[in-house]
Design an enzyme around this catalytic site. Structure first.
Site, mmCIF file in Angstrom:
data_model
loop_
_atom_site.group_PDB
_atom_site.id
_atom_site.type_symbol
_atom_site.label_atom_id
_atom_site.label_comp_id
_atom_site.label_asym_id
_atom_site.label_seq_id
_atom_site.Cartn_x
_atom_site.Cartn_y
_atom_site.Cartn_z
ATOM 1 N N LYS A 126 5.483 -47.591 4.547
ATOM 2 C CA LYS A 126 4.226 -47.566 3.798
ATOM 3 C C LYS A 126 3.622 -48.963 3.707
ATOM 4 O O LYS A 126 4.288 -49.914 3.280
ATOM 5 C CB LYS A 126 4.492 -47.006 2.405
ATOM 6 C CG LYS A 126 3.254 -46.716 1.567
ATOM 7 C CD LYS A 126 3.654 -46.028 0.265
ATOM 8 C CE LYS A 126 2.459 -45.600 -0.553
ATOM 9 N NZ LYS A 126 2.866 -44.895 -1.799
ATOM 10 N N CYS B 49 1.048 -41.353 1.456
ATOM 11 C CA CYS B 49 0.361 -41.274 0.173
ATOM 12 C C CYS B 49 -0.870 -42.184 0.063
ATOM 13 O O CYS B 49 -1.898 -41.913 0.661
ATOM 14 C CB CYS B 49 1.359 -41.543 -0.943
ATOM 15 S SG CYS B 49 0.802 -40.948 -2.566
ATOM 16 N N GLU C 209 6.748 -37.414 -0.052
ATOM 17 C CA GLU C 209 7.141 -38.816 -0.162
ATOM 18 C C GLU C 209 8.498 -38.933 -0.873
ATOM 19 O O GLU C 209 8.754 -38.278 -1.886
ATOM 20 C CB GLU C 209 6.066 -39.572 -0.951
ATOM 21 C CG GLU C 209 6.303 -41.061 -1.100
ATOM 22 C CD GLU C 209 5.141 -41.780 -1.776
ATOM 23 O OE1 GLU C 209 5.144 -43.020 -1.791
ATOM 24 O OE2 GLU C 209 4.221 -41.094 -2.288
#
Length: 282
Positions: free
Chosen positions: A113, A147, A44
């Site tokens: 994200k 994540c 990330e």
């Protein structure tokens, strides 16, 4: 169809230095290609570092910015696809994003994200709105999450139902929560019957202490490749043949009863917007 040989780059690079991280990526791509990999997956926000604080606006780039062009060049030189995390500038907004570029240098997918975690991410990033982003590489259907996204089983199941075979998840998992890498990710791969490449940062970065433990988890619940705690490049294979056999033996997708699950989208618990000092950010 042959397995897709996949390399996982566990590294935190150099915080705040895009040039240094591009150089590290170039070197890792050479090692991955020499090991026969067709795909290299990075953590990330790899291009900038995670603990960049107020430098987020300065370091953010468009999806087709100079760093994307530099990554495209190294993909062509090394003959493999690269998936990397970066802060994406889009107009007046910034997203925590990840981009996949093919071995020919062509952009294959860009994901923003959707589930932000903690005050740092909520301050600087706007959540994405597309839950399932996919691409094809060597005949394998690839999906993208980042994540915290993978910690919601609904996200992974949505990918499985959309046909994702290999799910790429760059991450920034910190102590004291190694169980996410050790247990949650392999379970996600098993319950939704797909491969997950979970690629973490490592070591101390500012106030954050990353756990490492990157892994390639298979649909049979086993870990096909696992990194330790330090800087490391590990290689494993996403095998479509094993995936087909596992889905036949573990028919979760076939045996679902969607009519029973309506309450999952009707109820919502309050969202936590702050966390105590030392808590995990991912």
């Amino acid at each position: 169809m042959p397995p897709l040989r996949t390399a996982l780059l566990q590294s935190s690079g150099r915080t705040g230095s895009v040039d240094a991280n591009l150089a590290a990526l170039d070197e890792a791509a050479g090692r991955a290609a020499a090991a026969g990999a067709r795909l290299l997956v990075c953590p990330e926000l790899f291009l900038t570092g995670y603990a960049i604080g107020d430098a987020v606006p300065e370091l953010a780039e468009p999806a087709d910015g100079p760093s994307a062009r530099a990554v495209a060049d190294l993909c062509v030189r090394h003959g493999l696809a690269v998936h990397y995390g970066y802060p994406e500038r889009s107009g007046d907004t910034i997203h925590n994003a990840a981009k996949l570029i093919g071995p020919d240098g062509a952009p294959l997918a860009n994901y923003r994200k959707t589930h932000l975690f903690g005050s740092f991410e909520e301050k600087w990033f706007t959540p994405g709105e597309d839950p399932v982003v996919q691409a094809e590489l060597d005949g394998v259907r690839i999906g993208l999450l980042i994540c915290y996204d993978v910690e919601f089983p609904e996200n992974v199941r949505a990918h499985a139902l959309a046909g994702t075979e290999l799910l790429l998840v760059p991450t920034a998992l910190m102590h004291p929560f190694p169980f996410v890498a050790e247990a949650v990710v392999p379970v996600r791969a098993f319950e939704s019957q797909l491969y997950i490449a979970y690629v973490n940062r490592t070591g101390q970065e500012g106030e954050f202490d990353f756990t490492g433990l990157s892994c390639l988890a298979g649909p049979d619940g086993t870990v096909r490749a696992r990194a330790g705690r330090g800087e490391e490049l590990v290689v494993g294979e996403a095998d479509p043949g094993l995936l087909a056999a596992s889905r036949a033996a573990n028919p979760y997708l076939r045996d679902r009863v969607p009519g029973l699950y309506g309450s999952l989208v009707r109820s919502r618990t309050p969202r936590r917007t702050s966390f105590p000092p030392g808590a995990r950010t991912s």
